[in-house]
Each structure stands twice: as C-alpha cells, then as structure tokens.
Write an enzyme that holds these catalytic residues in place. Structure first.
Site, short mmCIF file in Angstrom:
data_model
loop_
_atom_site.label_atom_id
_atom_site.label_comp_id
_atom_site.label_asym_id
_atom_site.label_seq_id
_atom_site.Cartn_x
_atom_site.Cartn_y
_atom_site.Cartn_z
N HIS A 267 60.61 48.69 15.05
CA HIS A 267 59.98 47.44 15.50
C HIS A 267 59.97 47.36 17.03
CE1 HIS A 267 59.03 43.06 14.99
NE2 HIS A 267 59.63 43.00 16.17
N GLU A 268 61.14 47.55 17.61
CA GLU A 268 61.22 47.40 19.07
C GLU A 268 60.46 48.52 19.78
OE1 GLU A 268 62.06 44.62 20.05
OE2 GLU A 268 63.17 43.91 18.29
N HIS A 271 56.95 47.35 20.17
CA HIS A 271 56.83 46.48 21.36
C HIS A 271 56.85 47.35 22.62
CE1 HIS A 271 57.04 42.53 19.55
NE2 HIS A 271 58.22 42.74 18.98
N GLU A 297 53.47 41.23 18.66
CA GLU A 297 54.09 41.41 17.34
C GLU A 297 53.22 42.30 16.45
OE1 GLU A 297 57.06 40.41 17.12
OE2 GLU A 297 57.54 40.45 14.99
ZN ZN Z 1 59.08 41.45 17.52
#
Ligand code: ZN
Length: 507
Positions: A267-268, A271, A297
């Site tokens: 997830h990170e 980003h 996101e």
């Molecule tokens: Zn996030």
C-alpha cells in the site's frame, strides 16, 4: 509571444514564492517523518515547536499581501494554459489561507493538540467520556472554519474540498447510496457461507527480518526506487514524499500475522511510487504536486489490491514467499493462500478490513461525521450511533469504544471530510486498472511474470506526471475515458469474491 514585463515579473515572483513555500513544506515533511520513526521520545515537545514555527513561516509567506497583488495582475493577463492553471491553484491556496483568521488557526492548533492527548488517554482507559468534549469542540471549530472558507452546497464541502478538490457532500452521498445496498448484500451472502476461518494459515510465526526481505524485494520489482527512497518500520504506516528524489515509506510487521506487513508495505509503496513519479519539470511548483487524497489512494490500492491481492501476482510471487517461510507455508497450496489473503469477514477495525467490507467502514464514518457537523448528533451520543451504524452495515457491535469510535485518529486532528477519499481511491483504482488492461497487451500475464514496468509506466504517464494540472475528475476522464462510477468497482468485487467463495464452497 513573450508576456508584457509586468506580467512576466508577477509570474516570476509568484513562482519563486511558491517554490520557497514548497521547500518549507518539504522540510516539514522531513521533520514529521522523523517524528514518526526515529525521534527520541523526549524530543516530542521540541519537535512540536519546530514544526509550529515552520508552519507560521509558511503561512506568512502564503498570506503576504503581495501574493494577492501578483495574483490579481496575472488574473487580468492573457496566459498560456499551464500558467493559467498555476494561477488558479495559487489563488485557491491563497484564498483558503487568508480567509482563516490567525486566531482561529491558533485555536485550532491548540484544540488539536489537546484533543490528541485526550484521545490517547481515552483509548488507554477505554473511556470515551474523556474525549467527548474535545470532539465537540473540534466539530465546533470546523463549523466555524467551513463558514469562513465559504461553500455553495453543504458546509461539509468547504472541509472536504481541501482533500478532494471539486468533490462535495452531495456527490459522495450519491455514490455511497449506490454502493451501500450491494455491498451490504455481498457481505451478508459471503458471511452466510460460513467460511470465515479461511485465513488461519496466515496466523503463525513469521520472522520479521524475512518479511522485510520479501517486501523489499517485491516493491523493488513493482518499481519503487530505493535510490530515491527508504523503507522503515513504524507504528502506523504512512508514506512521506519529501521530494520526488526522496520518498520515505514506512510499514509495520507482525510476527504472528503475515498480511499486516505484506499489504501495508504494498500500500505505502503505491503512495511512494506516485510521489517518485511526479513530473520533474513541475518540481517545487503547486502544479507538480499530487492532486488529491483520492487519487493518491487509487495508487496505493492499485498495488495493494489490484496487483497485491490478485491470483496472477501470487502465481509468480508465492514460491518466493514459500522459500522464505518453508515451515509455515511450504505445505500450503497457492489456492489456499490466495483464499486466505482474500478472506471476507465483518470486523471492527477499518485499516484491517478486507476489500468488500472496507468501504462500509468509510460509509459509516461519512454518515456520522455529517450528522456531527450538522448538529444532528451530539458528540456524547457517538458511541451509541456508531454501534447502531455498524449493526446496520456490518451486522456487528464493537465490544468497546477502542475498537469502535475511538479507533481512528482523524477527528481528533480536525480532519473532517477526509474519510470518503479512501473510497474514492478504491473506485478509481479499479477504473484505472481496467483502462491500463485495455492499453497494455496481456497486462495480467506480465504481472504474473513479475514484469510491473508496463503498468507503472502507464500510471506515470496518465496519473503521476500530470501532477495537479487537472482536477481529479478531469484526470480520471483523461486516463480512462470515463467519469467516476461505482459500477466497475462493484462488478470487480462481485466477480472476484462471488467466484472465489463459490469455487471454494463447491470444491
Ligand atoms: Zn493510503
């Protein structure tokens, strides 16, 4: 044709000013990253002071009346489209800053730090009552903030617009009304299959260093560039883009539960790759920044879910994971592992929720914060309202407020209007992925082979490098040819999970 002298001068001054503000914000980002990773515990107070001074400096630079004069001059001039876009962005930032009086900004900062302390204490003692007056104060100040900023439709819009330019409460309500019934139904039908122990294989003993070795290797394959980034452990994972050449992501490993470290890192990294992919030509300009939290996101969810929880990806990656954890996973077939990482189960905590239930957590928060902002719900009544909302949407009631309305940090920080951006990101991630599949031949086979460059390049060209040149809606339409729509996301969930559960059920 060159601009007249006065126009050119105003543009140069405006650019220079906003690049200084960008530098200050980057320094602030570095201080904040440090605070959440390696700052010695005793240094919290001095770090708070340093950050506050930096904020003041930045606010002074932004609200300088000369900025207003440059903007007026430029708004009267004929500008190239990109310069006109820059002026619009700077105007937006300038107006938002000057509309908030210094006393209100200070009061907010003060209330925020008190609310934070109270929130932590309320969590420690599992006593919502300690937090309730601070929550009430926070919403009161946010109401005042919204009134100062101004809005056309709902008060909520003024706050939400900070995170998702161009969006509104009415638009979110419409989208959520479309999502709510089919999601509730899907959760119920999957829960009724009685297979909620399918993630048992992910509980066990998983050495943290090996987990780190695995995720470092995988996010490198995704395209996260460690020459321009770092990965460090923290308590609540986040990504901090300082500059496109310095992007720091963080994660958390749990020795007894494998998915936490895997999916937080994917997830990170999503980003982080967005920040690394921003346009170098637009660096230090508001035009070069990521456009919104929703779009941000969409990038994290892309790598966490569309890639990271797909069968295609694990067909290639699972043998590598098994090699690192032969005792725990050596005998677990890929199909069982895939079912385990996609286990759907109503749960209390949003950040640990699966793809199907996740958005119901967001819908609950949106409806509650709207009621709190409107004054239809008193802060003291939140725990009860929370539980009844969770009963309605997920069929569960949290045993205490720590697992319930005290779980998120957002409201204690005055971040109201923020939660819907998580769902916007989910919806966009599917629309973007489907568009990428149309443009990249055999994309899913490439993902299986661990060739992620075609997807990342497509995202760079269609999302990252566009920075803030377009509003989120326009960006999505340019990239996918369609506007934001709940349909593709719902169809994706139905396809993936009904198939997954039925296959297993009949197997
Ligand atoms: Zn996030």
């Amino acid at each position: 044709m060159p601009y007249p002298t006065k126009t050119a001068e105003a543009l140069t001054s405006l650019r220079r000013r906003f690049s200084q503000i960008a530098d200050l914000s980057q320094i602030g980002g570095l201080l904040s990253w440090d605070r959440h990773t390696y700052l010695p515990p005793a240094a919290g107070e001095s770090r708070g002071r340093q950050s506050a001074t930096l904020d003041t400096l930045s606010h002074e630079k932004l609200t300088d009346p000369r900025v207003g004069e440059w903007l007026e001059r430029l708004e009267d001039a004929e500008l190239q489209p990109e310069d006109a876009a820059l002026v619009r962005l700077c105007r937006r930032k300038y107006d938002r800053a000057v509309r908030l009086p210094a006393e209100l900004v200070e009061e907010m900062a003060d209330a925020r730090s008190q609310a934070q302390d109270a929130w932590l204490e309320a969590r420690r003692q599992n006593a919502f009552g300690l937090f309730a007056p601070h929550l009430a104060r926070m919403f009161e100040l946010c109401r005042e903030q919204a009134d100062r900023l101004g809005y056309e439709g709902h008060r909520y819009d003024a706050l939400h617009d900070e995170y998702e330019p161009g969006s509104s409460a009415a638009r979110i309500s419409r989208l959520f009304a479309e999502l709510r019934p089919p999601l509730v139904e899907l959760v119920h039908s999957l829960a009724a299959s009685g297979q909620d122990d399918r993630d048992a294989v992910l509980h066990g003993e998983f050495d943290e260093l090996r987990q780190e070795e695995f995720v470092r290797d995988e996010v490198t394959r995704f395209g996260f560039d460690f020459r321009r980034g770092r990965l460090d452990p923290t308590v609540h994972p986040f990504a901090q883009g300082i500059d496109r050449s310095d992007v720091r992501i963080t994660t958390r490993y749990r020795r007894d539960f494998l998915p936490t470290g895997l999916f937080a890192t994917f997830h990170e990294a999503g980003h982080g790759m967005y920040e690394q992919g921003l346009n170098p030509r637009l660096a230090r300009s508001p035009l070069g920044d990521a456009i919104s939290l929703g779009v941000h996101e969409s990038q994290s969810r892309m790598w966490e879910n569309l890639v990271g929880r797909s069968l295609r990806y694990w067909r290639g990656a699972y043998p590598r994971l098994q090699a690192l954890f032969p005792e725990s996973l050596g005998d677990v077939p890929l199909a069982d592992f895939y079912r385990a990482i996609n286990c759907v189960k109503p749960s209390y905590i949003r950040v640990e929720a699966d793809e199907v239930t996740y958005n119901l957590h967001v819908i609950a928060r949106f409806e509650l914060e709207l009621a709190l902002l409107d004054g239809d719900l008193e802060a003291a009544g939140l725990p009860e309202a929370w539980n009844s909302k969770y009963g309605e949407l997920l069929g569960i009631e949290s045993p205490d407020d720590v697992l319930g309305c005290l779980q998120d940090v957002h409201w204690s920080l005055g971040l109201i209007g923020y939660f819907p951006t998580y769902t916007l990101g989910n919806l966009m991630s599917v629309q973007l992925f489907e568009a990428a599949c149309q443009h990249i031949p055999r994309l899913e086979e490439k993902i299986e082979a661990g060739e992620h460059a075609p997807l990342l390049d497509w995202l760079k060209r269609n999302v990252h490098e566009r920075g803030s040149l377009h509003q989120p809606d326009e960006l999505l339409e340019l990239a996918t040819g369609s506007v934001l729509d709940a349909g593709p996301y719902l169809r994706y969930l139905g396809r993936k999970f009904q198939g997954l559960y039925q296959r297993v059920g009949s197997a």
